[in-house]
Design an enzyme around this catalytic site. Structure first.
Site, PDB file in Angstrom:
ATOM      1  CG  ASP A   1      -0.212   0.013   2.552  1.00 50.71           C
ATOM      2  OD1 ASP A   1       0.944  -0.458   2.593  1.00 50.71           O
ATOM      3  OD2 ASP A   1      -0.779   0.505   3.549  1.00 50.71           O
TER       4      ASP A   1
ATOM      5  CG  ASP B   1       6.928   1.744   5.169  1.00 48.45           C
ATOM      6  OD1 ASP B   1       5.987   2.379   4.660  1.00 48.45           O
ATOM      7  OD2 ASP B   1       6.767   0.865   6.033  1.00 48.45           O
ATOM      8  CG  ASP B   2       4.106   0.220   1.556  1.00 46.21           C
ATOM      9  OD1 ASP B   2       3.435  -0.807   1.642  1.00 46.21           O
ATOM     10  OD2 ASP B   2       4.031   1.156   2.389  1.00 46.21           O
TER      11      ASP B   2
ATOM     12  CG  ASN C   1       2.127   1.612  14.338  1.00 45.73           C
ATOM     13  OD1 ASN C   1       1.047   1.033  14.337  1.00 45.73           O
ATOM     14  ND2 ASN C   1       2.962   1.572  13.315  1.00 45.73           N
TER      15      ASN C   1
ATOM     16  CD  GLU D   1       1.439  -2.845  11.756  1.00 45.11           C
ATOM     17  OE1 GLU D   1       1.804  -2.126  10.823  1.00 45.11           O
ATOM     18  OE2 GLU D   1       0.573  -3.757  11.638  1.00 45.11           O
TER      19      GLU D   1
ATOM     20  CG  ASN E   1       0.483  -2.943   7.481  1.00 44.35           C
ATOM     21  OD1 ASN E   1       0.020  -1.926   6.964  1.00 44.35           O
ATOM     22  ND2 ASN E   1       1.747  -3.319   7.315  1.00 44.35           N
TER      23      ASN E   1
ATOM     24  CG  HIS F   1       7.455   0.098   9.631  1.00 37.72           C
ATOM     25  ND1 HIS F   1       7.568  -0.088  10.980  1.00 37.72           N
ATOM     26  CD2 HIS F   1       7.111   1.413   9.475  1.00 37.72           C
ATOM     27  CE1 HIS F   1       7.294   1.026  11.618  1.00 37.72           C
ATOM     28  NE2 HIS F   1       7.011   1.962  10.733  1.00 37.72           N
ATOM     29  CG  ASP F   2       6.066  -1.765   4.427  1.00 38.37           C
ATOM     30  OD1 ASP F   2       5.799  -2.213   5.558  1.00 38.37           O
ATOM     31  OD2 ASP F   2       5.295  -1.032   3.780  1.00 38.37           O
TER      32      ASP F   2
HETATM   33  C1  BDR Z   1       3.102  -0.231   8.529  1.00 45.41           C
HETATM   34  O1  BDR Z   1       1.991   0.632   8.350  1.00 45.41           O
HETATM   35  C2  BDR Z   1       2.196   1.460   7.242  1.00 45.41           C
HETATM   36  O2  BDR Z   1       1.956   2.792   7.570  1.00 45.41           O
HETATM   37  C3  BDR Z   1       3.610   1.231   6.758  1.00 45.41           C
HETATM   38  O3  BDR Z   1       3.673   1.274   5.341  1.00 45.41           O
HETATM   39  C4  BDR Z   1       3.937  -0.138   7.284  1.00 45.41           C
HETATM   40  O4  BDR Z   1       3.558  -1.155   6.355  1.00 45.41           O
HETATM   41  C5  BDR Z   1       3.813   0.153   9.816  1.00 45.41           C
HETATM   42  O5  BDR Z   1       2.956   0.055  10.915  1.00 45.41           O
HETATM   43 CA    CA Z   2       2.916  -0.629   4.055  1.00 46.78          CA
END
Ligand code: BDR
Ligand code: CA
Length: 309
Positions: A6, A10-11, A150, A156, A158, A231-232
């Site tokens: 998505d 970071d993706d 988060n 979290e 996702n 993260h990704d």
């Molecule tokens: C995840 O949530 C998204 O905002 C980022 O792309 C990552 O996949 C981190 O919590």
């Molecule tokens: Ca992501």
């Protein structure tokens, strides 16, 4: 590798690293950090800027049951920070991400499926083909966390964005590698990494540097960090270089009903196998730590190398 994503700052960096370090056979998009139109547009833009010959298939526009949320406050209104995106010369290969995931799992030996957004497409793929797990060489997600969230204190993004899908995924896959916040918050990309990318000068490295400008600034504002968790990209690196990560196998399930804890990945870390303990079968390899410098340098090196590939 097939990446379900998505994009998302970071993706996008994860896609660039994967394009260099793996045989990336496809990208599927999902609603998440921003809406499906933006995430799909962004995936296409990444392939265009980096000149990648990788098809993009559009996926789910909304979660299975949960109301739609986004993370534009982290990723910017378009999902790619303040990057000026080019006019697209590319278009999607299909709007059937689920079909593409199922077909590719049948056609490609040893496919590693990496899901770094909400797990909507993956849950729908499991519904379409319950044998999907046995057709794959591996399955890795960025999502969850054993000790913190988060979006909420324990959830979290996702998993929070589509908890019902995440619950299906953890229940149906016999073994998921879970790259959650425990480890991703230990792998930060800092201004020096951005500067190395920018100095390299190519289009992929320039894009990554621009994404990091925004990501590092937001990580400072939101969390007071001196670098941004990517993260990704950490999830991609956990597949490519598992030797750089430390994890343990545990039973994991997703809380769906809790008033304070909906979207929490419940990781049962009790020792198993002794009388009186009722911990279930381990269904996830939960990563807890990584060699931060080695992971970050590998990502930077990969993105720079992509420009001369
Ligand atoms: C995840 O949530 C998204 O905002 C980022 O792309 C990552 O996949 C981190 O919590
Ligand atoms: Ca992501």
């Amino acid at each position: 590798m097939l990446i379900d994503c998505d994009p998302g700052l970071d993706d996008a960096i994860a896609l660039l690293a994967a394009a260099q370090l793996t045989d990336l056979v496809g990208i599927t998009t999902v609603n998440g950090n921003v809406g499906i139109d933006h995430t799909t547009h962004n995936a296409l833009a990444v392939t265009q800027i980096a000149d990648l010959d990788v098809p993009v298939h559009r996926g789910a526009a909304r979660p299975l049951i949960a109301p739609t949320i986004d993370a534009a406050y982290v990723h910017g209104p378009t999902g790619l920070g303040s990057v000026e995106l080019p006019e697209l010369s590319r278009s999607i290969a299909s709007d059937d991400a689920v079909g593409f995931i199922c077909d590719t799992a049948r056609a490609v030996d040893d496919l590693h499926l990496v899901a770094v957004g909400p797990l909507t497409n993956i849950a729908l793929a499991l519904r379409a083909d319950p044998d999907l797990p046995s057709r794959l060489g591996g399955f890795t997600i960025m999502g969850g966390g054993a000790h913190a969230g988060n979006v909420t204190a324990v959830a979290e993004f996702n998993v929070w964005a589509d908890p019902e899908a995440a619950a299906i995924v953890f229940r149906e896959f016999p073994m998921t590698t879970m790259v959650g916040l425990d480890v991703t918050h230990r792998v930060l990309m800092r201004p020096a990494d951005r500067d190395r990318l920018r100095a390299a000068g190519g289009p992929a490295a320039g894009l990554a540097a621009d994404l990091l400008d925004f990501a590092v600034a937001r990580a400072g504002e939101i969390a007071g960090r001196d670098g941004a968790p990517i993260h990704d990209a950490s999830a991609v690196m956990a597949v490519v270089r598992p030797d750089l990560f430390r994890g343990e196998e545990h039973p994991v399930d997703v809380e769906l009903a809790g008033t304070l804890t909906r979207g929490m990945t419940v990781v049962d870390q009790r020792p198993r196998g002794r009388a009186g303990e009722d911990a279930g079968r381990a269904n996830a390899r939960v990563l807890f730590d990584a060699d931060e410098a080695a992971v970050v340098n590998s990502i930077v090196d990969a993105v720079i190398a992509l420009d001369s590939a």
